[in-house]
Design a protein around this motif. Structure first.
Motif, short mmCIF file in Angstrom:
data_model
loop_
_atom_site.label_atom_id
_atom_site.label_comp_id
_atom_site.label_asym_id
_atom_site.label_seq_id
_atom_site.Cartn_x
_atom_site.Cartn_y
_atom_site.Cartn_z
N ARG A 65 0.82 -1.21 0.00
CA ARG A 65 0.00 0.00 0.00
C ARG A 65 0.85 1.27 0.00
NH1 ARG A 65 -4.52 1.47 4.41
NH2 ARG A 65 -3.72 3.53 3.96
N GLY A 66 2.04 1.16 0.60
CA GLY A 66 2.95 2.30 0.65
C GLY A 66 3.33 2.81 -0.73
N GLN A 67 3.27 1.92 -1.73
CA GLN A 67 3.60 2.31 -3.09
C GLN A 67 2.57 3.29 -3.64
OE1 GLN A 67 6.36 1.22 -5.12
NE2 GLN A 67 7.02 0.96 -3.01
N GLU B 147 0.63 5.13 -1.84
CA GLU B 147 0.71 6.35 -1.05
C GLU B 147 1.87 7.23 -1.51
OE1 GLU B 147 0.72 5.17 3.01
OE2 GLU B 147 -1.43 4.72 2.97
N ALA B 148 2.98 6.59 -1.85
CA ALA B 148 4.12 7.36 -2.33
C ALA B 148 3.76 8.06 -3.64
CB ALA B 148 5.34 6.46 -2.52
N GLY B 149 3.09 7.34 -4.53
CA GLY B 149 2.68 7.92 -5.80
C GLY B 149 1.70 9.07 -5.61
N ARG B 150 0.67 8.83 -4.81
CA ARG B 150 -0.33 9.88 -4.59
C ARG B 150 0.27 11.09 -3.91
NH1 ARG B 150 -5.55 8.40 -5.58
NH2 ARG B 150 -5.66 10.59 -6.14
N SER B 151 1.24 10.86 -3.00
CA SER B 151 1.81 12.00 -2.28
C SER B 151 2.66 12.88 -3.19
CB SER B 151 2.61 11.53 -1.05
OG SER B 151 3.86 11.01 -1.45
N LEU B 152 3.07 12.33 -4.34
CA LEU B 152 3.78 13.16 -5.32
C LEU B 152 2.81 13.99 -6.16
CD1 LEU B 152 6.46 10.65 -6.67
CD2 LEU B 152 6.88 12.65 -5.25
N ILE C 150 2.98 2.71 -11.31
CA ILE C 150 3.58 2.18 -10.08
C ILE C 150 3.05 0.79 -9.72
CG2 ILE C 150 4.00 2.63 -7.62
CD1 ILE C 150 5.25 4.69 -9.60
#
Ligand SMILES: Nc1ncnc2c1ncn2[C@@H]1O[C@H](COP(=O)(O)OP(=O)(O)O)[C@@H](O)[C@H]1O
Ligand SMILES: [Mg+2]
Lengths: 254, 222
Positions: free
Chosen positions: B117-119, B121-126, B137
């Protein structure tokens, strides 16, 4: 009074019956570093995740440079677009790095420029290379995350967020997953950022970092802000017993 | 009329070859359709729109809960009742694609859910959109998890093409039946096509190993 970079008003967040944030009010000015401390489960991560709307607050508002994340009376589509635009202005660094494992260090850093900024490949590559050089990774551009140490991975992750030129950077226990000998190289990058005037919210247990870098330290417990003060005041004469006992525990263990 | 007559197989080699080509053709075209349907249904299945989730769920349950043969009959013999007349080859591809798509949907969904799930979140946070994060991703990482079970499903699909003999599509099994009808020697014909099916699936298994390895390599995992 200048407009704060981040303004959080009456923020509440529940997961089911569990109210995790219970009315947070917070303003962060440009160039300020706020360090957030508090026991595990007190809502620190949730606060950061609400600050870029990875979690949607149950109520209250979050603004970046005076612009709220939630727009009133707009279609879902417009709101989604707005969220994406807002999130691009808020950099986030995770405890577990969350680098894209299928991409090289360089490609990780280029990703946001290509996908979000729609920058050309050559320009993105130049920007990303330059930024990675600044954190001492010029020899790791083509390495995949699995080939990097934890400290190197976290430096790539910080660079990935930074290259977007965010207005604020959020760090959620960025050094907690690292072996002790790798912590300092990451803290050094964060220190440098703060010195360069980046606005930052940093959740950490590194009290030396807080002492050196923070404009203010904020202690959270059970979903509320218990107190907030400049580091020297917070560490020498905390006002609340809860703060004192937390600080005693954490200072003893380090 | 006893023993195993190799010459018979040699004699009918051109027919077996024709059947094998047809089986490969139906396998690949159905696979293409199944991948498209499976991808679409997997995305519906995890959509935040309840109606899409519900629709995909119904589709997948219906497909997996009924025999493939019935689905083939339904498409070929049943659809004309709704004014849709498909030729046997078209009905064949549609039916197998729909069938295999139901199984692939679950495989794809599991692959997508298997990515940390962190993947996302990392994408959305960019600032990446849901679609960008999915495409750039999540899916490339899910692909790696999906190759082995998807290859297994492709094997089922190849074997499933033999059901097409029931709607007189001239694939391997049908060809074998026709040869038996002339020679009255079932052993040779059925052993021959059994070997062909087996070889096709061995190629798929090997292809999956190769694909997985090259995906891993392109993602820096080897
Ligand atoms: N996605 C979630 N679903 C349900 N409960 C959650 C979720 N995220 C956090 N929580 C709960 O919220 C509380 C605060 O968590 P968190 O913000 O991670 O605290 P901290 O970062 O201070 O340790 C915890 O009780 C945790 O179990
Ligand atoms: Mg936390």
């Amino acid at each position: 009074m200048p407009e704060p970079v981040i303004r959080i008003k009456n923020l509440r967040k529940s997961f089911g019956d569990n109210e995790v944030l219970r009315g947070i009010n917070l303003e962060i000015e440009a160039g300020e570093t706020l360090v957030v401390i508090g026991p595990s489960g007190s809502g620190k991560s949730t606060l950061l995740r609400c600050t870029n709307y990875l979690e949607v607050p149950t109520s209250g508002s979050v603004e970046v440079d005076g612009v709220p994340f939630a727009l009133p009376n707009v279609s879902r589509r417009v709101q989604e677009r707005h969220l994406n635009k807002m999130r691009a202005q808020v950099g986030m660094v995770f405890q577990r790095f969350n680098l894209f494992p299928h991409k090289t260090a360089l490609a990780n850093v280029m990703e946001g420029l290509l996908a979000v900024r729609q920058m050309g490949r050559a320009e993105a590559e130049n920007r990303a290379t330059e930024m990675l050089e600044r954190v001492g990774l010029s020899d790791k551009l083509n390495a995949y995350p699995a080939q990097l140490s934890g400290g190197q991975q976290q430096r790539v992750a910080i660079t990935r967020a930074l290259v977007m030129e965010p207005k604020v950077m959020l760090f959620d226990e960025a050094t907690s997953a690292l072996d002790p000998e790798l912590i300092e190289e990451v803290l050094m990058v964060m220190r440098q950022l703060a010195n360069e005037g980046m606005t930052m919210i940093v959740v950490t247990h590194e009290m030396d970092f807080a002492r050196d870098v923070a404009r203010e330290v904020m202690f959270m417990d059970d979903g509320v802000i218990v107190e907030k003060a400049p580091p020297e005041e917070m560490f020498s004469s905390p006002k609340h017993e809860r703060t004192r006992s937390f600080l005693r525990k954490i200072l003893r263990s380090s | 009329m006893s023993g195993f007559d190799f010459d018979l197989i040699v004699e009918y080699l051109p027919d077996f070859w024709r059947g094998a080509k047809a089986t490969i053709f139906y396998s690949l075209t159905s696979l293409a359709l199944a991948v498209a349907i499976g991808m679409f249904m997997a995305l519906c299945r995890i959509s935040h729109v309840a109606l899409l989730r519900w629709l995909a769920r119904g589709y997948i349950d219906a497909i997996r809960g009924t025999p493939a043969l019935i689905q083939i009959f339904f498409v070929y013999f049943g659809m004309p009742a709704f004014g849709v007349n498909l030729s046997a080859p078209t009905a064949a591809v549609v039916a197998l694609g729909i069938n295999s798509g139901g199984y692939l949907a679950e495989i794809f969904r599991a692959g997508i859910m298997g990515v940390d799930r962190g993947q996302t979140e990392a994408g959305r946070s960019l600032g990446m959109s849901y679609g960008q994060t999915m495409w750039r991703i999540t899916l490339p990482q899910a692909a790696l998890l999906v190759v082995p079970p998807a290859a297994g499903e492709f094997t089922n699909l190849v074997k499933g093409t033999s059901l097409l003999s029931t709607i007189s599509v001239a694939e391997l099994t049908r060809v074998a039946q026709q040869i038996v009808g002339v020679t009255f020697r079932p052993i040779e014909a059925y052993v021959a096509i059994g070997v062909v099916y087996y070889c096709l699936n061995a190629v798929i298994a090997q292809g999956a190993v190769w694909l997985e390895r090259s995906l891993r390599r392109s993602q820096g995992l080897e």
